[in-house]
Design a protein around this motif. Structure first.
Motif, short mmCIF file in Angstrom:
data_model
loop_
_atom_site.label_atom_id
_atom_site.label_comp_id
_atom_site.label_asym_id
_atom_site.label_seq_id
_atom_site.Cartn_x
_atom_site.Cartn_y
_atom_site.Cartn_z
N PHE A 41 -6.79 21.13 -13.84
CA PHE A 41 -5.79 20.35 -13.88
C PHE A 41 -5.14 19.77 -12.47
CE2 PHE A 41 -4.92 22.53 -17.87
CZ PHE A 41 -4.63 21.51 -18.70
N THR A 42 -4.75 18.43 -12.64
CA THR A 42 -4.12 17.99 -11.31
C THR A 42 -2.74 18.38 -11.04
OG1 THR A 42 -3.43 15.92 -12.36
CG2 THR A 42 -5.69 16.11 -11.47
N ALA A 43 -2.19 18.11 -9.87
CA ALA A 43 -0.68 18.45 -9.81
C ALA A 43 0.23 17.71 -10.70
CB ALA A 43 -0.31 18.17 -8.28
N PRO A 44 -0.08 16.26 -10.99
CA PRO A 44 0.66 15.44 -12.03
C PRO A 44 0.87 16.05 -13.34
CG PRO A 44 -0.31 13.98 -10.50
CD PRO A 44 -1.03 15.34 -10.27
N ALA A 45 -0.72 16.49 -13.62
CA ALA A 45 -0.76 17.03 -15.04
C ALA A 45 0.06 18.45 -15.11
CB ALA A 45 -2.23 17.40 -15.40
N ARG A 46 0.15 19.35 -14.04
CA ARG A 46 0.75 20.66 -14.21
C ARG A 46 2.31 20.41 -14.19
NH1 ARG A 46 -3.22 22.25 -10.64
NH2 ARG A 46 -2.04 21.60 -8.81
N ARG A 47 2.78 19.45 -13.79
CA ARG A 47 4.23 19.13 -13.87
C ARG A 47 4.46 18.25 -14.96
NH1 ARG A 47 3.30 15.80 -9.33
NH2 ARG A 47 3.83 13.57 -9.73
N ALA A 48 3.53 17.89 -15.89
CA ALA A 48 3.67 17.18 -17.08
C ALA A 48 4.24 15.58 -17.19
CB ALA A 48 4.66 18.05 -18.37
N ALA A 49 3.74 15.07 -15.95
CA ALA A 49 4.06 13.68 -15.71
C ALA A 49 3.72 12.80 -16.49
CB ALA A 49 3.27 13.31 -14.32
N PRO A 50 4.42 11.91 -16.87
CA PRO A 50 4.18 10.81 -18.08
C PRO A 50 2.58 10.21 -17.89
CG PRO A 50 6.39 10.31 -17.43
CD PRO A 50 5.70 11.72 -16.26
N GLY A 51 1.98 10.07 -18.73
CA GLY A 51 0.80 9.40 -18.63
C GLY A 51 -0.44 10.40 -18.35
N ARG A 52 -0.01 11.78 -17.92
CA ARG A 52 -1.38 12.88 -17.36
C ARG A 52 -1.22 13.77 -18.55
NH1 ARG A 52 -4.43 11.21 -13.97
NH2 ARG A 52 -4.83 13.56 -13.83
N VAL A 53 -0.31 13.93 -19.49
CA VAL A 53 -0.60 15.04 -20.52
C VAL A 53 -0.70 14.49 -21.67
CG1 VAL A 53 0.69 16.81 -21.48
CG2 VAL A 53 1.12 16.44 -19.13
#
Length: 53
Positions: A41-53
């Protein structure tokens, strides 16, 4: 664990491109959707950024 009657592998749903669900567990009163990924998981995915989850 949940029993063959409730577990559906490789299910798809009606949306553009017929996206798939890795595992769907459909029991009375409970629906569990499981999606597995093979990369970190990338940092944006870990923080549930829009477009990443």
């Amino acid at each position: 664990m949940f029993g063959d009657a409730y577990v559906h592998a490789g299910a798809t749903y009606p949306a553009p491109g017929n996206p798939d669900i890795d595992v769907l567990v459909a029991m009375p009163g409970v629906l569990l959707v499981v999606e597995a990924k093979g990369e970190r998981f990338t940092a944006p995915a870990r923080r549930a950024a829009p477009g990443r989850v």
